[in-house]
Write an enzyme that holds these catalytic residues in place. Structure first.
Site, PDB file in Angstrom:
ATOM      1  N   TYR A  51       0.825  -1.079   0.029  1.00  0.00           N
ATOM      2  CA  TYR A  51       0.029  -0.147  -0.035  1.00  0.00           C
ATOM      3  C   TYR A  51       0.880   1.219   0.011  1.00  0.00           C
ATOM      4  CZ  TYR A  51      -3.111   3.678   1.355  1.00  0.00           C
ATOM      5  OH  TYR A  51      -3.772   4.712   1.254  1.00  0.00           O
ATOM      6  N   HIS A  81      -5.474  15.791  -5.088  1.00  0.00           N
ATOM      7  CA  HIS A  81      -5.753  15.997  -3.766  1.00  0.00           C
ATOM      8  C   HIS A  81      -5.850  17.528  -3.189  1.00  0.00           C
ATOM      9  CE1 HIS A  81      -5.695  11.643  -3.271  1.00  0.00           C
ATOM     10  NE2 HIS A  81      -5.797  11.757  -1.879  1.00  0.00           N
ATOM     11  N   ASN A 193       0.199  12.807   3.536  1.00  0.00           N
ATOM     12  CA  ASN A 193      -0.433  12.115   4.927  1.00  0.00           C
ATOM     13  C   ASN A 193       0.160  12.699   6.235  1.00  0.00           C
ATOM     14  OD1 ASN A 193      -0.929   8.292   5.254  1.00  0.00           O
ATOM     15  ND2 ASN A 193      -2.506  10.201   5.040  1.00  0.00           N
ATOM     16  N   TYR A 278     -18.117  36.401  42.155  1.00  0.00           N
ATOM     17  CA  TYR A 278     -17.406  35.216  41.812  1.00  0.00           C
ATOM     18  C   TYR A 278     -16.172  35.904  41.148  1.00  0.00           C
ATOM     19  CZ  TYR A 278     -20.335  31.688  44.128  1.00  0.00           C
ATOM     20  OH  TYR A 278     -21.230  31.206  44.861  1.00  0.00           O
ATOM     21  N   ARG A 281     -13.720  37.134  43.314  1.00  0.00           N
ATOM     22  CA  ARG A 281     -13.093  36.148  44.210  1.00  0.00           C
ATOM     23  C   ARG A 281     -12.600  34.657  43.531  1.00  0.00           C
ATOM     24  NH1 ARG A 281     -17.293  33.276  47.637  1.00  0.00           N
ATOM     25  NH2 ARG A 281     -18.622  34.909  46.891  1.00  0.00           N
ATOM     26  N   PHE A 359      -2.181   8.990  10.865  1.00  0.00           N
ATOM     27  CA  PHE A 359      -2.784  10.100  10.572  1.00  0.00           C
ATOM     28  C   PHE A 359      -3.831  10.744  10.915  1.00  0.00           C
ATOM     29  CE2 PHE A 359      -4.002   6.508   8.051  1.00  0.00           C
ATOM     30  CZ  PHE A 359      -5.391   6.492   8.276  1.00  0.00           C
ATOM     31  N   GLU A 444     -13.113   5.425   4.933  1.00  0.00           N
ATOM     32  CA  GLU A 444     -12.555   6.409   6.149  1.00  0.00           C
ATOM     33  C   GLU A 444     -13.838   6.983   6.707  1.00  0.00           C
ATOM     34  OE1 GLU A 444     -10.336   8.927   3.564  1.00  0.00           O
ATOM     35  OE2 GLU A 444      -9.202   7.352   2.998  1.00  0.00           O
TER      36      GLU A 444
END
Length: 544
Positions: A51, A81, A193, A278, A281, A359, A444
């Protein structure tokens, strides 16, 4: 500056993302780079499907690619991409991305040649800043689209900023005397990646949050004096018995900031109030909890900036793991080490290529969401202090901090602006990490949304910088009604800085320019450790 992969510090990243500094790779990284690249080369020459080397990507991983097309495969990967949209990312962020991407690849587990890593460092040193659209990543399978835009210029495509001009990458390479690179097997995948975009965006926000946090602590101390609040809630014994470290450190900072104040002394003489609101404080408790979250975020993000987050990873038997965070014994030369979980390349290559999921940017997404809550809370308690100051019942100052309320509105609508920004932050603080949309035909199927989680912090930071600026203006105005009493020497220095850009307002005028000017002081770090305030107690608030 020598960059040692796996050992980059926050202090180095703080310097490198703001100040142009020449960087060089630690030579000790070179053997690991060479060994992993050699292993990928052997895998590309072999007959087994591996791969990222000789297969398609994502859902197309079962498609075998002919050896003659392996370079084209990597070229097509970058081109296909690079589909981001939106405005370009800020240059400091892109500089961090370049740095962390190069350092991650140089760990020696990505199978990428030294030539490619050197080119990334060259871009950094020469000021060649790739144009990266800010939208288009879901923070899993790496920050694919933005990293593709980052790396297109390596092959002479895409756009860059160079010599203060946006231009085609090919033109910038020619001007810089560089040639486009031809990618080898797996190199395109290794480049796109990874979590470097999400991480750089989050670190960029973390550094701004650090400056904001210091300014907010200081603003709260000025407000404490303006409202003549009590010293009691900052007593070290209160915080020691709880034991929360951020709270302890913040209480010490407030004590240090107000030490020697004449206004503090005046409070001890005849004030009949039993307890403060508050927002005064509980400052150590609220801000201390924020500080603890920031410290945790720092640990996660520094780890991630040093991590190897591409896929598959290359474990070469000749690589001594010099830069691994864990001690790993190298395999014997010519043999496979113990098989790891996931897809493992078969064959006698002298190492392994292992598919995994580093990734996935879930660690970044979760701490970015935590930072969003921190930023919102800093603004929320600051807005409450502004509301307290303009309310004459609680502050015991003139209504809306003006000598003639009615004729003048004073700080009435200034507070409204702070309230609107605090409310906007509440919507922006919704966690991004709880959302996930499956991609790549459900291959994915769970993603982190880390890139948006980190990117949206900039809007929140800007909102809260304005809120803290409004508090500083309001508190400075409140102090005017307590003169001739003086605050501490440290806080008088802060008041003088505020007054250098914004005079006291005794009759109405537009405070919009003043708010912009003080916000610039906050965002630029001039109110805090990087600027005029230097007391030992504030050192503990520094993230490293």
């Amino acid at each position: 500056m020598i960059i040692t992969p796996g050992h980059i510090t926050l202090a180095q990243m703080r310097q490198l993302h703001t100040t142009p500094t020449q960087v060089a790779l630690d030579p000790a990284a070179l053997p690991g780079i060479t060994a992993s690249a050699a292993l990928v080369h052997r895998a590309a020459q072999g007959g087994d499907a591996v791969y990222g080397v000789n297969t398609g990507f994502g859902k197309l991983a079962n498609q075998r690619i002919a050896q003659a097309d392996l370079e084209t495969l990597q070229l097509n990967l970058l081109r296909s991409h690079a589909v981001g949209v939106g405005e370009p990312m800020d240059e400091p962020v892109v500089r961090l991305i370049l740095l962390t991407k190069a350092a991650s690849l140089a760990r020696g587990y990505s199978g990428i040649r030294q030539l490619v890593i050197d080119r990334l460092f060259a871009f950094y040193n020469l000021g060649i800043t790739p144009v990266i659209p800010c939208q288009g990543s879901v923070g899993a399978s790496g920050d694919l689209a933005p990293l593709a835009h980052l790396c297109l210029p390596l092959i002479g495509e895409g756009e860059v900023f160079y010599q203060d001009t946006r231009m085609p990458a090919a033109q910038a390479l020619q001007l810089a005397g560089l040639e486009a690179i031809r990618l080898s097997a797996k190199e395109g995948l290794a480049l796109i990646n990874g979590t470097q975009v999400s991480t750089a965006l989050a670190i960029h926000a973390l550094l701004a949050t650090e400056r904001l946090f210091e300014a907010a602590v200081i603003a709260g101390a000025v407000t404490l004096d303006a409202a003549r609040g009590s010293d009691g809630p900052f007593d070290a014994r209160i915080h020691d018995v709880r034991g929360q470290p951020g709270q302890i450190d913040c209480a010490a900072a407030y004590r240090g900031l107000t030490a020697g104040s004449e206004i503090r002394k005046s409070h001890l003489e005849g004030d009949d109030r039993v307890q403060d609101p508050y927002c005064l404080r509980c400052q150590p408790q609220v801000m201390g909890a924020c500080l603890d979250q920031m410290r945790y975020a720092t640990q996660v993000l520094v780890r991630e900036a040093n991590a190897v987050t591409d896929n598959p990873l290359v474990f070469a038997s000749t690589n001594a793991r010099i830069f691994s965070s864990d001690t790993v014994e190298p395999a014997l030369p010519g043999h496979w080490s113990r098989p790891l979980e996931g897809e493992v390349a078969k064959g006698h290559l002298g190492g392994e290529l292992v598919s995994g999921g580093n990734f996935h940017a879930e660690p970044v997404a979760l701490v970015a969401d935590a930072l969003a809550v921190v930023i919102a809370e800093i603004g929320a308690i600051s807005e409450r202090r502004v509301a307290m100051l303009v309310d004459t019942v609680t502050s015991r100052l003139p209504a809306f901090l003006t000598p003639e309320p009615g004729l003048n509105s004073g700080f009435m609508i200034v507070h409204v602006t702070a309230a609107s920004l605090a409310s906007e932050n509440k919507s922006l603080a919704h966690p991004a990490s709880v959302d996930s949309l499956p991609t790549s035909a459900n291959q994915e199927d769970h993603v982190s949304m880390a890139t948006f989680a980190a990117r949206r912090l900039q809007s929140m930071l800007r909102n809260t910088e304005y809120i803290v600026a409004i508090e500083l203006l309001s508190a400075a105005q409140g102090i005017e009604f307590l003169r001739p009493l003086k605050s501490s020497a440290v806080l008088e220095g802060i008041l003088q800085l505020v007054r250098s850009v914004s005079p006291a307002m005794m009759v109405d005028r537009s405070l919009a320019p003043d708010m912009e000017a003080v916000r610039d002081l906050v965002a630029g770090g001039r109110i805090g450790l990087a600027g005029e305030v230097r007391i030992g107690e504030l050192n503990a608030l520094h993230l490293g």
